[in-house]
Write a protein that holds these residues in place. Structure first.
Motif, PDB file in Angstrom:
ATOM      1  N   VAL A 157      42.796  51.185  43.212  1.00  0.00           N
ATOM      2  CA  VAL A 157      43.738  50.454  44.106  1.00  0.00           C
ATOM      3  C   VAL A 157      44.671  49.657  43.654  1.00  0.00           C
ATOM      4  O   VAL A 157      44.427  48.778  42.670  1.00  0.00           O
ATOM      5  CB  VAL A 157      42.846  50.055  45.305  1.00  0.00           C
ATOM      6  CG1 VAL A 157      43.752  48.874  45.946  1.00  0.00           C
ATOM      7  CG2 VAL A 157      42.096  50.683  46.070  1.00  0.00           C
ATOM      8  N   GLY A 162      42.445  40.676  44.346  1.00  0.00           N
ATOM      9  CA  GLY A 162      41.299  41.259  44.853  1.00  0.00           C
ATOM     10  C   GLY A 162      40.060  40.161  45.302  1.00  0.00           C
ATOM     11  O   GLY A 162      40.092  39.211  44.479  1.00  0.00           O
ATOM     12  N   THR A 192      31.228  47.356  53.819  1.00  0.00           N
ATOM     13  CA  THR A 192      32.375  47.695  53.396  1.00  0.00           C
ATOM     14  C   THR A 192      31.905  48.606  52.004  1.00  0.00           C
ATOM     15  O   THR A 192      31.364  48.181  51.353  1.00  0.00           O
ATOM     16  CB  THR A 192      33.316  46.544  52.971  1.00  0.00           C
ATOM     17  OG1 THR A 192      33.356  45.615  54.051  1.00  0.00           O
ATOM     18  CG2 THR A 192      34.387  47.076  52.008  1.00  0.00           C
ATOM     19  N   THR A 194      34.186  51.095  51.106  1.00  0.00           N
ATOM     20  CA  THR A 194      35.529  51.522  50.482  1.00  0.00           C
ATOM     21  C   THR A 194      36.592  50.498  50.659  1.00  0.00           C
ATOM     22  O   THR A 194      36.410  49.533  51.517  1.00  0.00           O
ATOM     23  CB  THR A 194      36.174  52.797  51.162  1.00  0.00           C
ATOM     24  OG1 THR A 194      36.501  52.401  52.476  1.00  0.00           O
ATOM     25  CG2 THR A 194      35.123  53.876  51.142  1.00  0.00           C
ATOM     26  N   PRO A 195      37.597  50.279  49.685  1.00  0.00           N
ATOM     27  CA  PRO A 195      38.565  49.197  49.708  1.00  0.00           C
ATOM     28  C   PRO A 195      39.260  49.135  50.909  1.00  0.00           C
ATOM     29  O   PRO A 195      39.811  50.383  51.357  1.00  0.00           O
ATOM     30  CB  PRO A 195      39.365  49.408  48.556  1.00  0.00           C
ATOM     31  CG  PRO A 195      38.499  50.377  47.516  1.00  0.00           C
ATOM     32  CD  PRO A 195      37.697  51.078  48.468  1.00  0.00           C
ATOM     33  N   ALA A 211      43.306  43.142  48.626  1.00  0.00           N
ATOM     34  CA  ALA A 211      42.160  44.251  48.709  1.00  0.00           C
ATOM     35  C   ALA A 211      40.631  43.466  48.888  1.00  0.00           C
ATOM     36  O   ALA A 211      40.500  42.822  48.080  1.00  0.00           O
ATOM     37  CB  ALA A 211      42.288  44.967  47.195  1.00  0.00           C
ATOM     38  N   ASP A 212      40.002  44.061  49.866  1.00  0.00           N
ATOM     39  CA  ASP A 212      38.804  43.628  50.058  1.00  0.00           C
ATOM     40  C   ASP A 212      37.862  44.761  49.470  1.00  0.00           C
ATOM     41  O   ASP A 212      37.877  45.708  49.985  1.00  0.00           O
ATOM     42  CB  ASP A 212      38.432  43.588  51.426  1.00  0.00           C
ATOM     43  CG  ASP A 212      37.034  43.581  52.063  1.00  0.00           C
ATOM     44  OD1 ASP A 212      36.288  43.004  51.217  1.00  0.00           O
ATOM     45  OD2 ASP A 212      36.464  44.306  52.999  1.00  0.00           O
ATOM     46  N   LEU A 213      37.007  44.435  48.257  1.00  0.00           N
ATOM     47  CA  LEU A 213      36.496  45.366  47.489  1.00  0.00           C
ATOM     48  C   LEU A 213      34.949  45.443  47.978  1.00  0.00           C
ATOM     49  O   LEU A 213      34.687  44.339  48.116  1.00  0.00           O
ATOM     50  CB  LEU A 213      36.772  45.150  46.250  1.00  0.00           C
ATOM     51  CG  LEU A 213      38.432  45.072  45.589  1.00  0.00           C
ATOM     52  CD1 LEU A 213      38.684  44.681  44.418  1.00  0.00           C
ATOM     53  CD2 LEU A 213      38.907  46.709  45.886  1.00  0.00           C
ATOM     54  N   PHE A 230      33.153  50.645  42.736  1.00  0.00           N
ATOM     55  CA  PHE A 230      34.023  49.407  42.772  1.00  0.00           C
ATOM     56  C   PHE A 230      34.755  49.068  41.991  1.00  0.00           C
ATOM     57  O   PHE A 230      36.003  48.500  41.874  1.00  0.00           O
ATOM     58  CB  PHE A 230      32.649  48.388  43.256  1.00  0.00           C
ATOM     59  CG  PHE A 230      33.349  46.721  43.244  1.00  0.00           C
ATOM     60  CD1 PHE A 230      34.060  46.196  44.105  1.00  0.00           C
ATOM     61  CD2 PHE A 230      32.809  45.945  42.028  1.00  0.00           C
ATOM     62  CE1 PHE A 230      34.476  44.936  43.936  1.00  0.00           C
ATOM     63  CE2 PHE A 230      33.105  44.750  41.982  1.00  0.00           C
ATOM     64  CZ  PHE A 230      34.039  44.176  42.854  1.00  0.00           C
ATOM     65  N   HIS A 233      38.579  49.602  40.838  1.00  0.00           N
ATOM     66  CA  HIS A 233      39.462  48.983  41.337  1.00  0.00           C
ATOM     67  C   HIS A 233      39.852  47.731  40.963  1.00  0.00           C
ATOM     68  O   HIS A 233      41.191  47.251  41.227  1.00  0.00           O
ATOM     69  CB  HIS A 233      39.289  48.852  42.983  1.00  0.00           C
ATOM     70  CG  HIS A 233      38.980  50.350  43.612  1.00  0.00           C
ATOM     71  ND1 HIS A 233      39.803  51.371  43.655  1.00  0.00           N
ATOM     72  CD2 HIS A 233      37.731  50.750  43.995  1.00  0.00           C
ATOM     73  CE1 HIS A 233      39.601  52.560  44.159  1.00  0.00           C
ATOM     74  NE2 HIS A 233      38.289  52.496  44.423  1.00  0.00           N
ATOM     75  N   THR A 237      43.813  44.693  39.890  1.00  0.00           N
ATOM     76  CA  THR A 237      44.377  43.459  40.602  1.00  0.00           C
ATOM     77  C   THR A 237      44.680  42.601  39.587  1.00  0.00           C
ATOM     78  O   THR A 237      44.189  42.376  38.650  1.00  0.00           O
ATOM     79  CB  THR A 237      43.186  42.721  41.526  1.00  0.00           C
ATOM     80  OG1 THR A 237      42.154  42.731  40.481  1.00  0.00           O
ATOM     81  CG2 THR A 237      42.645  43.805  42.447  1.00  0.00           C
TER      82      THR A 237
END
Length: 440
Positions: A157, A162, A192, A194-195, A211-213, A230, A233, A237
């Protein structure tokens, strides 16, 4: 649905076949050869499209085969080359060769392109083989096969900030408060998976992508839990906001949580230790959170190390400290605007991307296997595929080339006798000492 990994098959288009043709025009006696060359097969090109956010399209289409070139034409006209196949991918996609695990390219910029499977060259027509000794050859070549391979696509992502932390510390709630994103929020671990991305308006004319990881657990660097799904991603950031449940509502120690998450980041990639990090002390509206924060700061001061961390107390519920957190994140982004991404691949040598681009190698080996003499050579196998074995003239040409390369002598030295079977690639022949191969 967010899809961030896919395995697909790509094949460049085969080149068009050359043809055997002769001029047959009034008042042109002995017109000579006029067979044209085949056209080049299409390349498969991956192009970054910033309008895409996932690899969802590759979940339903896993095979990509480019069109082949057109056959040669009479009167010395070449066949048309096929139009390249362009496949769109989202920014942040890493392309990996499945066999060698080599990184083909790291695609980060809109419009960036890379050829993942090159089309084959067109075969030559008989006009190319005319010589004083053979002015009217009945020889042409088949088109070269296009490159084919399995490749793995991994999406990392592309976000400025992040959010990391243990499950259920309030990352998704924070993202929903500061942006228009609507992530799924639930009172259980791994809500959660997925990002989630959201555009944050700081309020002073600045904005950034957050981004919410997915939440981390111990052992993530080894693939435990969501693990690598995870962590890859986080590499993209430029600023990390480490969300800590300062109230210890899950019965865990906030400082211990913070230590464990940082250890997972560093063990996955040491360069993540250099990434700017803000500690967001969340859930400050809950009882005992203030005392826990004071103790957290004491423990942080006792740590060895020269890296300073800024702690900002917040509450996603009451919005306490949220604006201060956004200002701090935006300020940090201004200072690291030009920081390179982790392990970004700037250029990939062609010899690593296109295996068939290597210089032709005329070396070969001969060995006896279950009653058959096997000749192994990538270059010879490629050559035989371009030979029309239904044509006597072309078979004789192939035999002469094999003799010139020393294949005949090597077979005799290995013990081959008249009538013995010889295999080259997928093709079988009978060998006659001092004579030519006979194609079966």
């Amino acid at each position: 649905m967010f899809v961030d990994k896919a395995k697909i098959f790509v094949k460049g288009g085969n080149g068009g076949d050359g043809i055997v043709s002769f001029r047959r025009e009034l008042y042109v006696p002995e017109g000579g050869p006029a067979g044209g060359d085949g056209g080049k097969g299409a390349d498969i090109i991956f192009r970054v499209d910033e309008g895409l956010r996932t690899l969802m399209d590759f979940r339903y289409q896993k095979h990509f085969k480019a069109p082949r070139g057109e056959k040669g034409k009479p009167k010395g006209m070449h066949g048309a080359g096929a139009e390249n196949m362009v496949v769109r991918i989202p920014p942040g996609t890493v392309i990996i060769d499945d066999d060698s695990q080599e990184i083909i390219a790291d695609m980060t910029r809109h419009g960036q392109e890379v050829v993942v499977a090159r089309g084959g060259r067109g075969g030559r027509g008989n006009i190319r083989f005319a010589t004083p000794n053979n002015p009217a050859p009945y020889i042409s070549e088949n088109g070269e096969e296009g490159e084919e391979r399995w490749i793995v696509l991994e999406l990392k992502v592309m976000a400025d900030v992040g959010l990391v932390g243990f499950p259920s510390v309030g990352k998704s709630t924070l993202l929903s408060v500061v942006s228009a994103a609507k992530p799924k929020i639930g009172a259980y671990h791994f809500t959660t998976i997925t990002p989630n991305l959201g555009v944050v308006d700081v309020g002073d004319g600045r904005s950034f992508v957050m981004a919410d990881l997915p939440g981390l657990i111990e052992g993530a660097h080894e693939g435990v839990g969501l693990g690598h799904e995870f962590l890859r991603h986080v590499e993209r950031t430029r600023v990390i906001i480490h969300v800590v449940d300062m109230a210890g509502s899950e019965g865990r120690d906030p400082f211990d949580d913070w230590i464990k998450i940082n250890e997972e980041l560093v063990q996955y990639n040491e360069k993540l230790a250099e990434r700017p990090q803000i500690i967001a002390a969340n859930k400050m509206d809950m009882p005992d959170a203030a005392d826990q924060l004071a103790f957290f700061k004491e423990q942080l001061e006792q740590m060895d190390g020269d890296k300073a961390y800024e702690i900002i107390p917040i509450s996603s519920l009451t919005k306490q400290g949220i604006q201060e957190l956004l200002y701090k994140a935006a300020d940090l982004l201004d200072t690291v605007q030009e920081m390179p991404l982790v392990e970004e691949v700037k250029d990939v040598e062609e010899r690593k991307v296109y295996k068939f681009e290597k210089k032709d190698d005329d070396s070969f080996t001969v060995h006896f296997d279950e009653g058959i003499y096997v000749v192994e050579s990538p270059n010879i196998e490629k050559f035989i595929k371009r030979t029309n074995l239904n044509s006597y003239d072309e078979v004789m040409r192939f035999a002469r080339i094999m003799r010139k390369m020393g294949v005949d002598a090597a077979l005799r030295k290995a013990g081959a006798k008249d009538g013995d079977l010889v295999r080259i690639g997928d093709y079988g022949f009978e060998f006659f000492e001092g004579s030519d191969y006979i194609y079966e």
